[in-house]
Motif scaffolding. Structure first.
Motif, PDB file in Angstrom:
ATOM      1  N   ARG A  88      38.986  30.814  40.329  1.00 12.93           N
ATOM      2  CA  ARG A  88      37.867  30.907  40.289  1.00 12.93           C
ATOM      3  C   ARG A  88      37.199  32.112  40.304  1.00 12.93           C
ATOM      4  NH1 ARG A  88      35.703  25.953  42.748  1.00 12.93           N
ATOM      5  NH2 ARG A  88      33.538  26.951  42.541  1.00 12.93           N
ATOM      6  N   LEU A  89      37.862  33.105  41.252  1.00 17.19           N
ATOM      7  CA  LEU A  89      37.416  34.533  41.093  1.00 17.19           C
ATOM      8  C   LEU A  89      37.525  34.788  39.592  1.00 17.19           C
ATOM      9  CD1 LEU A  89      36.202  36.789  42.514  1.00 17.19           C
ATOM     10  CD2 LEU A  89      38.533  37.692  42.940  1.00 17.19           C
ATOM     11  N   MET A  90      38.534  34.639  38.787  1.00 21.36           N
ATOM     12  CA  MET A  90      38.871  35.163  37.472  1.00 21.36           C
ATOM     13  C   MET A  90      37.604  34.617  36.518  1.00 21.36           C
ATOM     14  SD  MET A  90      40.343  36.657  35.291  1.00 21.36           S
ATOM     15  CE  MET A  90      38.856  37.077  34.142  1.00 21.36           C
TER      16      MET A  90
ATOM     17  N   ASP B  54      47.908  30.270  48.851  1.00 19.16           N
ATOM     18  CA  ASP B  54      48.567  31.263  48.471  1.00 19.16           C
ATOM     19  C   ASP B  54      47.780  32.781  49.174  1.00 19.16           C
ATOM     20  OD1 ASP B  54      50.504  29.792  47.145  1.00 19.16           O
ATOM     21  OD2 ASP B  54      49.218  29.616  45.609  1.00 19.16           O
ATOM     22  N   SER B  55      48.722  33.923  49.057  1.00 19.50           N
ATOM     23  CA  SER B  55      48.281  35.040  49.517  1.00 19.50           C
ATOM     24  C   SER B  55      48.150  36.061  48.071  1.00 19.50           C
ATOM     25  CB  SER B  55      49.059  35.628  50.357  1.00 19.50           C
ATOM     26  OG  SER B  55      50.566  35.928  49.883  1.00 19.50           O
ATOM     27  N   ASP B  56      48.607  35.556  47.066  1.00 23.84           N
ATOM     28  CA  ASP B  56      48.450  36.206  45.819  1.00 23.84           C
ATOM     29  C   ASP B  56      48.704  35.326  44.657  1.00 23.84           C
ATOM     30  OD1 ASP B  56      51.234  35.874  45.460  1.00 23.84           O
ATOM     31  OD2 ASP B  56      51.850  38.075  46.084  1.00 23.84           O
ATOM     32  N   GLY B  57      48.061  35.745  43.417  1.00 21.61           N
ATOM     33  CA  GLY B  57      48.439  35.108  42.308  1.00 21.61           C
ATOM     34  C   GLY B  57      47.908  35.790  40.945  1.00 21.61           C
ATOM     35  N   GLU B  58      48.194  35.059  39.972  1.00 21.46           N
ATOM     36  CA  GLU B  58      48.144  35.804  38.611  1.00 21.46           C
ATOM     37  C   GLU B  58      47.333  34.417  37.527  1.00 21.46           C
ATOM     38  OE1 GLU B  58      51.977  36.973  36.854  1.00 21.46           O
ATOM     39  OE2 GLU B  58      51.914  38.879  38.319  1.00 21.46           O
ATOM     40  N   VAL B  59      46.478  35.388  36.856  1.00 18.04           N
ATOM     41  CA  VAL B  59      45.993  34.415  36.090  1.00 18.04           C
ATOM     42  C   VAL B  59      45.901  35.163  34.616  1.00 18.04           C
ATOM     43  CG1 VAL B  59      43.577  33.489  35.232  1.00 18.04           C
ATOM     44  CG2 VAL B  59      44.253  33.681  37.708  1.00 18.04           C
ATOM     45  N   THR B  60      46.280  34.575  33.491  1.00 16.75           N
ATOM     46  CA  THR B  60      46.537  34.878  32.164  1.00 16.75           C
ATOM     47  C   THR B  60      45.340  34.326  31.301  1.00 16.75           C
ATOM     48  OG1 THR B  60      49.047  35.099  32.277  1.00 16.75           O
ATOM     49  CG2 THR B  60      48.036  35.047  30.013  1.00 16.75           C
ATOM     50  N   PHE B  61      44.640  34.971  30.642  1.00 13.02           N
ATOM     51  CA  PHE B  61      43.494  34.783  29.791  1.00 13.02           C
ATOM     52  C   PHE B  61      43.266  35.068  28.603  1.00 13.02           C
ATOM     53  CE2 PHE B  61      41.831  38.047  32.161  1.00 13.02           C
ATOM     54  CZ  PHE B  61      40.917  38.930  31.373  1.00 13.02           C
TER      55      PHE B  61
ATOM     56  N   GLN C  56      40.216  39.982  24.092  1.00 10.73           N
ATOM     57  CA  GLN C  56      40.891  40.492  25.270  1.00 10.73           C
ATOM     58  C   GLN C  56      41.987  39.800  25.925  1.00 10.73           C
ATOM     59  OE1 GLN C  56      38.769  42.719  28.034  1.00 10.73           O
ATOM     60  NE2 GLN C  56      40.329  42.638  29.684  1.00 10.73           N
ATOM     61  N   ARG C  57      43.210  39.769  25.810  1.00 13.15           N
ATOM     62  CA  ARG C  57      44.247  39.178  26.516  1.00 13.15           C
ATOM     63  C   ARG C  57      44.727  39.765  27.634  1.00 13.15           C
ATOM     64  NH1 ARG C  57      49.640  36.724  25.368  1.00 13.15           N
ATOM     65  NH2 ARG C  57      49.860  34.778  26.397  1.00 13.15           N
ATOM     66  N   GLU C  58      45.004  39.046  28.702  1.00 13.38           N
ATOM     67  CA  GLU C  58      45.432  39.976  30.039  1.00 13.38           C
ATOM     68  C   GLU C  58      46.061  38.922  30.943  1.00 13.38           C
ATOM     69  OE1 GLU C  58      42.469  43.061  31.775  1.00 13.38           O
ATOM     70  OE2 GLU C  58      42.805  41.799  33.482  1.00 13.38           O
TER      71      GLU C  58
ATOM     72  N   SER D  39      40.462  38.888  45.878  1.00 11.63           N
ATOM     73  CA  SER D  39      40.021  40.195  45.138  1.00 11.63           C
ATOM     74  C   SER D  39      41.175  40.338  43.889  1.00 11.63           C
ATOM     75  CB  SER D  39      40.271  41.645  46.092  1.00 11.63           C
ATOM     76  OG  SER D  39      39.583  41.321  47.270  1.00 11.63           O
ATOM     77  N   TYR D  40      40.481  41.079  42.854  1.00 19.24           N
ATOM     78  CA  TYR D  40      41.013  41.330  41.676  1.00 19.24           C
ATOM     79  C   TYR D  40      41.768  42.630  41.946  1.00 19.24           C
ATOM     80  CZ  TYR D  40      41.649  43.460  36.776  1.00 19.24           C
ATOM     81  OH  TYR D  40      42.124  44.038  36.027  1.00 19.24           O
ATOM     82  N   ILE D  41      43.354  42.736  41.387  1.00 17.18           N
ATOM     83  CA  ILE D  41      44.078  44.168  41.908  1.00 17.18           C
ATOM     84  C   ILE D  41      44.080  44.693  40.775  1.00 17.18           C
ATOM     85  CG2 ILE D  41      46.296  44.776  42.211  1.00 17.18           C
ATOM     86  CD1 ILE D  41      45.314  43.857  44.818  1.00 17.18           C
ATOM     87  N   ASP D  42      44.654  44.380  39.602  1.00 19.25           N
ATOM     88  CA  ASP D  42      44.650  44.960  38.211  1.00 19.25           C
ATOM     89  C   ASP D  42      45.036  43.934  37.222  1.00 19.25           C
ATOM     90  OD1 ASP D  42      47.452  44.592  38.800  1.00 19.25           O
ATOM     91  OD2 ASP D  42      47.864  46.608  39.115  1.00 19.25           O
ATOM     92  N   GLY D  43      45.096  44.223  35.911  1.00 15.75           N
ATOM     93  CA  GLY D  43      45.648  43.565  35.017  1.00 15.75           C
ATOM     94  C   GLY D  43      46.358  44.125  33.801  1.00 15.75           C
TER      95      GLY D  43
END
Length: 102
Positions: free
Chosen positions: A7-9, A60-67, A80-82, A95-99
């Motif tokens: 949802r943040l993504m 969860d305390s962290d996560g990844e989203v591929t888009f 843009q694929r990340e 919060s977004y960390i990096d991609g």
């Protein structure tokens, strides 16, 4: 406040669409946040495709989203694929960390 990393993504993508650099900076983790952000207003974001989500749920305390994000520029189509990394703080805010560009 976004309940999941995905949802943040999605909200960050919307901020790119609307040119809301202040929101992008606020939703960026302080450890990796740039001092400023210069958005290219000639890029017209058209579509967001979430390809995969790893963790990043309400417990969860962290996560990844591929888009993949699709845009139109003066030079034509842009994709843009990340794979983006997110973390949740003690107050439950994501919060977004990096991609990593894929």
């Amino acid at each position: 406040m976004a309940p999941t990393a995905e949802r943040l993504m999605r909200s960050r993508y919307s901020a790119f669409v609307l040119g809301l650099d202040s929101y992008l900076l606020r939703s960026w983790h302080s450890s990796t946040r740039p001092r400023s952000l210069q958005l290219d207003h000639q890029v017209e974001w058209r579509r967001l495709v979430i390809e995969q989500t790893t963790a990043g749920g309400p417990f969860d305390s962290d996560g990844e989203v591929t888009f993949t994000a699709v845009a139109r520029t003066p030079d034509g189509r842009l994709e843009q694929r990340e794979r983006s990394r997110f973390v949740r703080d003690e107050q439950g805010r994501w919060s977004y960390i990096d991609g990593v560009e894929l």
